[in-house]
Scaffold this active site. Sequence first.
Site, PDB file in Angstrom:
ATOM      1  N   HIS A  20       0.804  -1.224   0.000  1.00  0.00           N
ATOM      2  CA  HIS A  20       0.000   0.000   0.000  1.00  0.00           C
ATOM      3  C   HIS A  20       0.841   1.281   0.000  1.00  0.00           C
ATOM      4  CE1 HIS A  20      -3.426   2.494   0.289  1.00  0.00           C
ATOM      5  NE2 HIS A  20      -4.135   1.830   1.169  1.00  0.00           N
ATOM      6  N   ASP A  48     -11.116  -3.732 -17.936  1.00  0.00           N
ATOM      7  CA  ASP A  48     -11.522  -4.716 -18.949  1.00  0.00           C
ATOM      8  C   ASP A  48     -10.282  -5.246 -19.677  1.00  0.00           C
ATOM      9  OD1 ASP A  48     -12.522  -6.133 -21.088  1.00  0.00           O
ATOM     10  OD2 ASP A  48     -13.598  -4.445 -21.989  1.00  0.00           O
TER      11      ASP A  48
END
Length: 453
Positions: free
Chosen positions: A166, A381
């Site tokens: 992170h 996608d």
Amino acid sequence: MASPPTSLVFKVRRRKPELVAPAKANPREYKPLSDIDDQEGLRFQIPVIQFYRYNPSMQGKDPARIIKEALAKTLVFYYPFAGRLREGPDRKLFVDCTGEGVLFIEADADVSLEQFGDALQPPFPCLDELLYDVPGSGGVLNCPLLLIQVTRLKCGGFIFALRLNHTMSDAAGLVQFMAAVAEMARGCLAPSIPPVWERHHLNARYPPRVTCTHHEYDEVADTKGTIIPLDDMAHRSFFFGPAERAAIRRFVPLHLRECSTFEVLTACLWRCRTIALQPDPNEEMRIICLVNSRSKFNPPLPEGFYGNGFASPVALTTAGKLCANPFGYALDLVRRAKADVTEEYMKSVADMMVIKGRPHFTVVRSYLVSDVTRAGFVDVDFGWGKPAYGGPAKGGVGAIPGVASFYIPFKNNKGEDGIVVPLCLPAPAMERFVRELDSMLKEQPPKIIVSAL
């Protein structure tokens, strides 16, 4: 409203983990993280998961091979991700751009997407199999900064799971990277948004000077053992569609009717969660709201910036006041906390990190919420279309499990768009939380809330 715990069990066959390096040699250099990036509260791994349905137009194409090749091409542009974190004097973190690569795992599972059921939301069954923790890979320093596992399903769909250090990126930065991999998988030659490092925008000033109040980093002693215990933890997800959001808004006083969905939902969850935990009425309770600060700067942080660019302002009050006051009390506190975030606030946070040795945010009697509904996970996608689910793999992540929740965009089996919130609480508290929230959704708000304001 609440998703029932799942009992689905399946087997995952994994190939040997491998390192995927940039397709071309990258500059060997050292790149310091910002003073927002390397705070203690971000020194952990965060899991993300994306579920993709079978697409007949992609028949015969292997998602693992396509994504692995796209990953190598993307790392040419995002080469710091292929390096390793080192720690310098005063705990300052920097990336050693070694080009070693990120961990990649190819796998197959004897399960179809349909078997996960209509409610494809956290907690996910067999998550440890879908995002395998390669031994020795999970450290913050000197370890791969990304781990990616692509698991093919027997229905022809697949699961893309990722684990991120992170300190390198927040949700917006990670989605930017994932979108770049997806573009390469669909045949692009370069990311449509070129990555920008420029972490210096979020570094401390010289000399550092704290000019704002930062309750999120208060040093609070846990005198009554109120940090959530790690044993007997219950994980549930709660869906807030149009009906649920409208039910909660009935409690909003007239002068706060313009509040955002985030603010209303946050006030509701904070109050219900506090009631469920049954703290001493005099104990101080905190809600930490993650706020994207990119647009708060003048000029805004550059497009393509993929570091941590958020603030974590706090609203605080006693448990007694939070539970006894009308809903508008909590809502007003949340709204005021969010309004604290400015460019000066961010600079003040960076200065505090340097002055105080990069402390962890306060976890004692705290609840942290992060809204990723607009982060873009659901738009990634790889060529198979948008995911059936995309976003954080579970709630309660971080150094202290149970403290954090995400707001994740979700479409339920009725086709309703809403927000799903994974929650992690001790089992008895979870039962009380479900009752309290259910009661609020069904209860008629007392008229005093409106008539007195």
